[in-house]
Every structure is written in structure tokens, then in C-alpha cells.
Design a protein around this motif. Structure first.
Motif, mmCIF file in Angstrom:
data_model
loop_
_atom_site.group_PDB
_atom_site.id
_atom_site.type_symbol
_atom_site.label_atom_id
_atom_site.label_comp_id
_atom_site.label_asym_id
_atom_site.label_seq_id
_atom_site.Cartn_x
_atom_site.Cartn_y
_atom_site.Cartn_z
ATOM 1 N N SER A 418 0.803 -1.230 0.000
ATOM 2 C CA SER A 418 0.000 0.000 0.000
ATOM 3 C C SER A 418 0.832 1.273 0.000
ATOM 4 C CB SER A 418 -0.933 0.014 1.213
ATOM 5 O OG SER A 418 -1.788 -1.103 1.203
ATOM 6 N N LEU A 419 2.038 1.205 0.542
ATOM 7 C CA LEU A 419 2.872 2.412 0.636
ATOM 8 C C LEU A 419 3.255 2.950 -0.738
ATOM 9 C CD1 LEU A 419 4.519 4.449 2.331
ATOM 10 C CD2 LEU A 419 6.433 2.814 2.229
ATOM 11 N N LEU A 420 3.668 2.078 -1.642
ATOM 12 C CA LEU A 420 4.102 2.540 -2.964
ATOM 13 C C LEU A 420 2.970 3.242 -3.719
ATOM 14 C CD1 LEU A 420 6.357 -0.467 -4.080
ATOM 15 C CD2 LEU A 420 7.080 1.728 -3.125
ATOM 16 N N PRO A 421 1.741 2.679 -3.766
ATOM 17 C CA PRO A 421 0.642 3.404 -4.420
ATOM 18 C C PRO A 421 0.297 4.724 -3.735
ATOM 19 C CG PRO A 421 0.103 1.079 -4.246
ATOM 20 C CD PRO A 421 1.352 1.291 -3.438
ATOM 21 N N PHE A 422 0.419 4.788 -2.428
ATOM 22 C CA PHE A 422 0.139 6.037 -1.709
ATOM 23 C C PHE A 422 1.068 7.149 -2.179
ATOM 24 C CE2 PHE A 422 1.323 8.765 1.944
ATOM 25 C CZ PHE A 422 0.104 9.416 2.122
ATOM 26 N N ILE A 423 2.347 6.858 -2.252
ATOM 27 C CA ILE A 423 3.322 7.853 -2.724
ATOM 28 C C ILE A 423 3.023 8.243 -4.174
ATOM 29 C CG2 ILE A 423 5.764 8.274 -3.221
ATOM 30 C CD1 ILE A 423 6.402 6.307 -0.927
ATOM 31 N N GLY A 424 2.709 7.250 -5.002
ATOM 32 C CA GLY A 424 2.421 7.515 -6.409
ATOM 33 C C GLY A 424 1.223 8.416 -6.603
ATOM 34 N N ASN A 425 0.165 8.217 -5.836
ATOM 35 C CA ASN A 425 -1.024 9.058 -5.952
ATOM 36 C C ASN A 425 -0.727 10.517 -5.607
ATOM 37 O OD1 ASN A 425 -3.145 7.278 -6.811
ATOM 38 N ND2 ASN A 425 -3.084 6.310 -4.809
ATOM 39 N N VAL A 426 0.114 10.738 -4.614
ATOM 40 C CA VAL A 426 0.495 12.107 -4.236
ATOM 41 C C VAL A 426 1.211 12.794 -5.387
ATOM 42 C CG1 VAL A 426 1.935 13.495 -2.694
ATOM 43 C CG2 VAL A 426 0.587 11.596 -1.762
ATOM 44 N N VAL A 427 2.167 12.101 -5.992
ATOM 45 C CA VAL A 427 2.927 12.677 -7.112
ATOM 46 C C VAL A 427 2.017 12.944 -8.306
ATOM 47 C CG1 VAL A 427 4.823 12.299 -8.735
ATOM 48 C CG2 VAL A 427 5.061 11.581 -6.349
#
Length: 448
Positions: A418-427
Motif C-alpha cells: 500500500s505504501l508505494l501506491p500512496f506515494i504515487g497518488n500524491v505525485v
């Protein structure tokens, strides 16, 4: 006498949908199951696979501007610039897809590594020779804003119809009673899907009409460096490129990592089918809503602000440890719905950015510009695959342990999924909100 050109209609929309259907008959399976096949079935170490996939994706990305430049430099055949490429390159695409999944678990380790890298590199050239002309095709079918939205819609529908068996049916077939993949079965699955894809490409070439032609005049010498500089000065294209890299390399990692989440954290690999339905259903809803929304709002608004909802949903999944798989899936589905608008409209926006660059440079280079965008997309795919492989290795996953991983491994896998998609959505949100600057009006004029 000048040949009468058939008006834009259902043939174009269905034909264009068949193109992404055909592409995903190969790509969706390889993107979702290649790591599982080579790491879990053939025993390649995760850290070695990460290196392999980065090297392979760099090679894959380099192919894009080469193929795109050749497409732009080559004279049309039978009035078509891109369809002949799709028609003939689909044949080696089928063959290379099948060869990639040769099941040789007892071969020397070096042979298995060479098989992974070598077959992927061959497949990538074949796939690029189909996919770059196909992606460029949208910009020459029509210049109408809403018609491009419809093409993007149908492209997404084609992709979803191809991905449905990969994400919904195959998880029920490829895993044994111990939730471990059946390596021998993969080659038969990819062969059947490849033949279906080949037929789809041939139908596309019969149904779609290319209407937008380059202005007649002296043919300028191809200069990719000059085109690349213009590409980087194309602000809306930069917004799409940055967001696409973030989305592909970080948000879409869940496609590969979720298999490990259900195998080791929730201990139920069969739930992958349910996860795929819950992921695809909201995206289908987004497809249905895109056209009426596009009549009232700009593409920027429709694709940018929903990322805020995705940020919230993936944030909850990351920082709240959820024990119930169905609760996890429900929150995951909300995030997929929010990003669905972006995935549907991205192709229409790329076509708009190609027009934007033509206005700035006076050169129409659909193939080269789309290929450059695709280059970064493929680099992101390599980064994403490597990130998942490294993250699973960091989590403590050991292939030899099979279903009996060490304590703590499952919790670590849960966190990184879940962490990787969270960062991606912010960018994605920040790049689209701050950089995309194509204004849309009802008369289809665009000013920046």
C-alpha cells in the motif's frame, strides 16, 4: 478523383477498442505473471530479477523512439501510416509471448536467467512495433475533442475486457491447493490469449480509418534530438509524463505485489479474483461517467481532483493494519474508482499534447512524440517491477520457504503493497494540478 473518407463512427470505436484488447492479451498476462513465473516457478532470486527487469525495460524503452521515428519517416502504405505496422508486427508478438513461458525449472540457473532476459528483450521489440503505432493511431483518427474522449473510453473498455480473464479467471486456474502457481500451465494460457490478440489486431486494421494527414510539403530530415527538446518544453506533456511515471512505477505496483499479499498475509490466493472484480468494477463505472463529465468539465479537472480520494484510500491501507481482506478490498476499490478517470482519459490527453507540440514546432510527428512518452512509461514499468521485487525481498520473502515464510514477512509485505501506491497518488495529483495547462473550450480550440 479524391477518395471519400468515411465519417467517424462505431467502426472506429470498436476497432480501436480491439487494438488495446489485443495488446493486453499479451501485456496484461506478462505484466501480472512474469515475476511470479520466473521468481516463484523458475526460482530466480528477487534481487536478480530486479536487475534483469530494469535492464530489460531500459532496452524496451530505447525501442520506442526508434520505432516511432521509423513510423514517422516511412511513407504511408495504402493511405495508412500506422496500420501496416500493427498488422505485421502482431505475428512475432504472438511467437515471442509463447517462448517466454517455457517451463524449465531444472535448467542451470544461468540458463533460466538468460531465458528471462533474452525472451523479454525479443518480446519487447515485437510489442513496441505494435503498441507505438497503435497508440499513435488515435491522433490521426480524429481531431475532435469529444471523439477522442470516446476513443479513450473504448480503448479502456478493450483493455478491461482483455484484463478480465487475467485478473478474474486465471487466479482460479494457476494456483494449486497450497496457493502456489502451476508453472507448466503458463505457456498454454499465453498461447491461447496470443492467438485471440492476433485476430483482434487484424480486425482493427479493417475497421479503423486514418483521417488526419500531415500537411504536404518538403520532407524534413528526422532529428530526434530536436523533437526531444520540444518534448521537454511541452509543459502539459511533462505533466502527463511525470504523472504516468508515478502511476505506473508506484500506483500500479499493486498488480504484482497484491498476489503476495493474498498468498502470505491473507493466506487466500483465490481472493485475487474478487480483488480483480472490485478493481475493475469501479473503473468500469468511471468509463461510463467520463463522457457526460467531459461535456461539462475539462479533462484536467476530471483526471486531477479524484487523486485526492485515492490518496486518502491508499493512506488508510498503508497506515491502518486491516485484518479483514474484504474491508481491505472495499477501500482498495474506492481508490481504483478515483484513478479510473485518469487511466481512461490519459490517451486523449496525449493526443491533445501531440497537437499542442505541432502548434509550437510546426512539425507533426505523432509516432515520435507518442514513442517518447511510451519510453518513459516503459522505464516506469521497469522501475515498478524492480521496486516490487526489491520490496518483497526487503520484506524477507524467501522463495525456498514456499507457503511457510518467516514471522513478520507477511506484515512487511502488507505495508509495502500500500505504501508505494500512496506515494504515487500524491505525485500524480501534484504534477497534474501544477503543470497541465491545456485549456479546453466547447469549440475544441485549445490555448495554453
Amino acid at each position: 478523383m479524391e477518395k471519400t473518407i468515411r465519417p467517424f463512427g462505431w467502426r472506429d470505436k470498436i476497432g480501436y477498442a480491439l487494438g488495446d484488447f489485443g495488446c493486453n492479451m499479451s501485456f496484461a498476462f506478462i505484466n501480472s505473471y512474469m515475476m511470479l513465473f520466473f521468481v516463484t516457478c523458475l526460482g530466480i532470486l528477487p534481487e536478480h530479477y530486479a536487475i534483469i527487469i530494469v535492464v530489460a525495460k531500459v532496452w524496451d524503452a530505447i525501442n520506442d523512439p526508434i520505432i516511432g521515428g521509423i513510423c514517422d519517416a516511412s511513407p504511408p502504405r495504402g493511405g495508412s501510416k500506422f496500420k501496416p505496422w500493427i498488422k505485421w508486427a502482431s505475428l512475432p508478438l504472438l511467437a515471442s509471448s509463447i517462448i517466454m513461458f517455457l517451463y524449465v525449472p531444472d535448467a542451470p540457473y544461468g540458463v533460466r536467467v538468460a531465458l528471462c532476459l533474452g525472451t523479454y528483450m525479443v518480446w519487447s521489440v515485437a510489442y513496441t512495433s505494435v503498441n507505438v503505432p497503435y497508440g499513435s493511431l488515435q491522433s490521426v483518427i480524429t481531431k475532435d475533442r469529444l471523439q477522442r474522449v470516446e476513443l479513450s473510453n473504448f480503448r479502456s473498455i478493450g483493455a478491461m475486457l482483455a484484463q478480465a480473464p487475467v485478473f478474474v479467471i486465471l487466479p482460479l486456474l494457476v494456483y494449486d491447493e497450497n496457493d502456489q502457481p502451476k508453472g507448466r500451465l503458463f505457456i498454454y494460457i499465453v498461447a491461447v490469449m496470443g492467438v485471440i490478440g492476433l485476430i483482434s489486431f487484424q480486425l482493427l486494421c479493417r475497421l479503423v480509418t486514418e483521417r488526419v494527414q500531415s500537411e504536404p510539403g518538403e520532407k524534413k530530415k528526422f532529428n530526434y534530438f530536436k523533437t526531444l527538446i520540444a518534448f521537454f518544453r511541452n509543459r502539459p506533456m511533462m505533466a502527463l509524463t511525470i504523472s504516468t511515471v508515478a502511476y505506473t512505477a508506484l500506483v500500479m505496483t499493486v498488480t504484482n505485489s497484491m498476489q503476495y499479499l493474498f498468498m502470505y498475509y491473507f493466506k487466500n490466493a483465490k481472493l485475487m479474483s474478487v480483488a480483480s472484480v472490485l478493481a475493475g468494477g469501479p473503473v468500469l463505472l468511471a468509463i461510463l461517467l467520463v463522457k457526460p463529465l467531459a461535456k461539462r468539465f475539462s479533462k484536467k479537472a476530471i483526471t486531477t481532483y479524484p487523486f485526492l480520494l485515492s490518496i486518502v484510500s491508499t493512506g488508510i491501507l498503508t497506515f491502518v493494519k486491516i485484518q479483514n481482506p474484504y474491508v481491505w478490498l472495499a477501500i482498495f476499490a474506492i481508490g481504483m474508482f478515483a484513478t479510473g478517470f485518469y487511466t481512461v482519459l490519459i490517451w486523449a490527453m496525449v493526443a491533445d499534447c501531440i497537437d499542442y507540440q505541432e502548434k509550437r514546432t510546426g512539425q507533426r510527428e505523432e509516432g515520435t512524440i507518442y514513442a517518447t512518452y511510451s519510453l518513459f512509461r516503459k522505464l516506469a514499468q521497469g522501475i515498478g517491477s524492480a521496486a516490487v521485487s526489491l520490496a518483497i525481498g526487503w520484506a524477507g520473502y524467501v522463495q525456498a520457504n514456499g507457503a511457510n515464510q518467516l514471522p513478520g514477512v507477511a506484515d512487511n509485505i502488507y505495508f509495502v503493497v500500500s505504501l508505494l501506491p500512496f506515494i504515487g497518488n500524491v505525485v500524480c495529483f501534484l504534477s497534474m494540478f501544477l503543470m497541465y495547462n491545456i485549456k479546453e473550450e466547447k469549440d475544441d480550440k485549445k490555448d495554453a
